[in-house]
Design an enzyme around this catalytic site. Structure first.
Site, mmCIF file in Angstrom:
data_model
loop_
_atom_site.group_PDB
_atom_site.id
_atom_site.type_symbol
_atom_site.label_atom_id
_atom_site.label_comp_id
_atom_site.label_asym_id
_atom_site.label_seq_id
_atom_site.Cartn_x
_atom_site.Cartn_y
_atom_site.Cartn_z
ATOM 1 N N ASP A 158 -11.151 2.678 4.493
ATOM 2 C CA ASP A 158 -11.462 1.248 4.397
ATOM 3 C C ASP A 158 -12.976 1.023 4.363
ATOM 4 O OD1 ASP A 158 -9.401 -0.559 4.077
ATOM 5 O OD2 ASP A 158 -8.861 -0.608 6.202
ATOM 6 N N LYS B 77 0.849 -1.210 0.000
ATOM 7 C CA LYS B 77 0.000 0.000 0.000
ATOM 8 C C LYS B 77 0.878 1.252 0.000
ATOM 9 C CE LYS B 77 -3.806 -2.438 2.220
ATOM 10 N NZ LYS B 77 -4.439 -2.875 3.473
ATOM 11 N N GLN C 228 -4.576 -1.651 9.876
ATOM 12 C CA GLN C 228 -4.449 -2.975 9.265
ATOM 13 C C GLN C 228 -4.946 -4.065 10.218
ATOM 14 O OE1 GLN C 228 -3.326 -3.597 5.988
ATOM 15 N NE2 GLN C 228 -4.003 -5.679 6.411
#
Ligand code: NAD
Length: 292
Positions: A119, A52, A96
């Site tokens: 997200d 990412k 994460q």
């Protein structure tokens, strides 16, 4: 059989975003800034976060990696989340998953400000998604929709069987594909570990989205000729003959299923790269929304 080349499409999307970022720079505007919070040293998470951050660099985004030790307390992580919420330089960020067991994931995700939740995991954003409102769509289902759109896959009225009901893939993709719009308007059946006679459903499916994480779960005798297969699964299978000590595989018995399929995503190189591309897309959206 046609391959749904997620890697290729993801690169196209990144190139498109890079052009927009270059324009932003040329106009003296702030470029999007994505932060990623990683707690601990889980191998797969390190890989995901690393790619990412690399992708951000490639397209001209700013990025910040907040790498905290495994023993970080829930309180300390909540404090970091509060800092990121308040930091005006950061347009969007991700925490994460999975988090270490001593940290309550729900509590952390609830603390992320919805406007920075690229997200799309916060209940405000998930609720907006379910109500067809403008929001951040979780990157993996967003990536699947974009892949279907860009390959012009007919979904309207098609029987779509989703395998897996997770909050990050199965549940949202079942909602998105049943909504109005391109790559949607499908008739969706959401299946899970308690579903009885799954193969009776998959055998009738025009489209199958598999997100359970069991290698070779979907066999050739479970699908009909001409089916469209989206394989979301990513499992690391230990293999001493490989340099990394493992290989990556999906949920689908690819070699036997692919000849029956009209379209199929490979693993790796299918949904995975699309997920990263759509996270970047959400970060660009976050910047644009904050600008306006
Ligand atoms: P999960 O691991 O949280 O849950 C698995 C789901 O599969 C559950 O809903 C369960 O009910 C269902 N299931 C388990 N056994 C089943 C069975 N025998 N029949 C039918 N359903 C069954 O789900 P997840 O987090 O969505 O992850 C699923 C897979 O997708 C994993 O391999 C994960 O690594 C992968 N994944 C990939 C991406 C990507 O970018 N490609 C993103 C997220 C997850």
């Amino acid at each position: 059989m046609n391959l749904l080349d997620g890697k290729k499409i993801a690169n196209q999307i990144k190139d498109e975003i890079a052009v927009q970022v270059a324009e932003m720079k040329a106009h003296g505007e702030k470029v999007p800034h994505l932060a990623a919070v990683l707690v601990g040293n889980d191998g797969a998470s390190l890989t995901y976060v690393g790619s990412k951050v690399r992708s951000c660099k490639r397209i001209g985004f700013e990025s910040t990696l907040v790498h905290l030790p495994e023993e970080t307390s829930e309180e300390a992580l909540l404090q970091k989340v509060a800092e990121l919420n308040a930091n005006d330089a950061i347009d969007g960020y991700i925490v994460q998953l999975p988090l270490p067991k001593h940290i309550n994931e729900e509590k952390i995700l609830m603390a992320v400000h919805p406007d920075k939740d690229v997200d799309g995991f916060h209940p405000t954003n998930f609720g907006k998604m379910a109500l067809d409102m403008e929001t951040f769509i979780p990157a993996t289902p967003f990536g699947i929709m974009e892949l279907l759109r860009r390959y012009d896959i007919e979904t309207e009225g098609k029987h779509t069987v989703v395998i897996g009901r997770s909050h990050i893939v199965g549940r949202p993709i079942s909602i998105l594909m049943s909504q109005k719009g391109k790559a949607a308007n499908a008739t969706v059946t959401l299946t899970h570990s308690r579903t009885k006679n799954l193969e009776e459903l998959t055998q009738k499916a025009d489209i199958i989205v598999s997100a359970l994480g069991v290698p070779d779960f979907l066999k050739a005798d479970m699908v009909k000729e001409g089916v469209v297969i989206i394989d979301v699964g990513i499992t690391r299978v230990p293999d001493a003959t490989k340099e990394k000590g493992y290989y990556i595989t999906g949920d689908v018995d690819f070699d036997k299923v692919a000849p029956k399929a009209s379209h199929i995503t490979p693993v790796p190189g299918g949904v995975g790269p699309m997920t990263i591309a759509m996270l970047l897309k959400n970060t660009l959206l976050a910047r644009e929304r904050r600008q306006n």
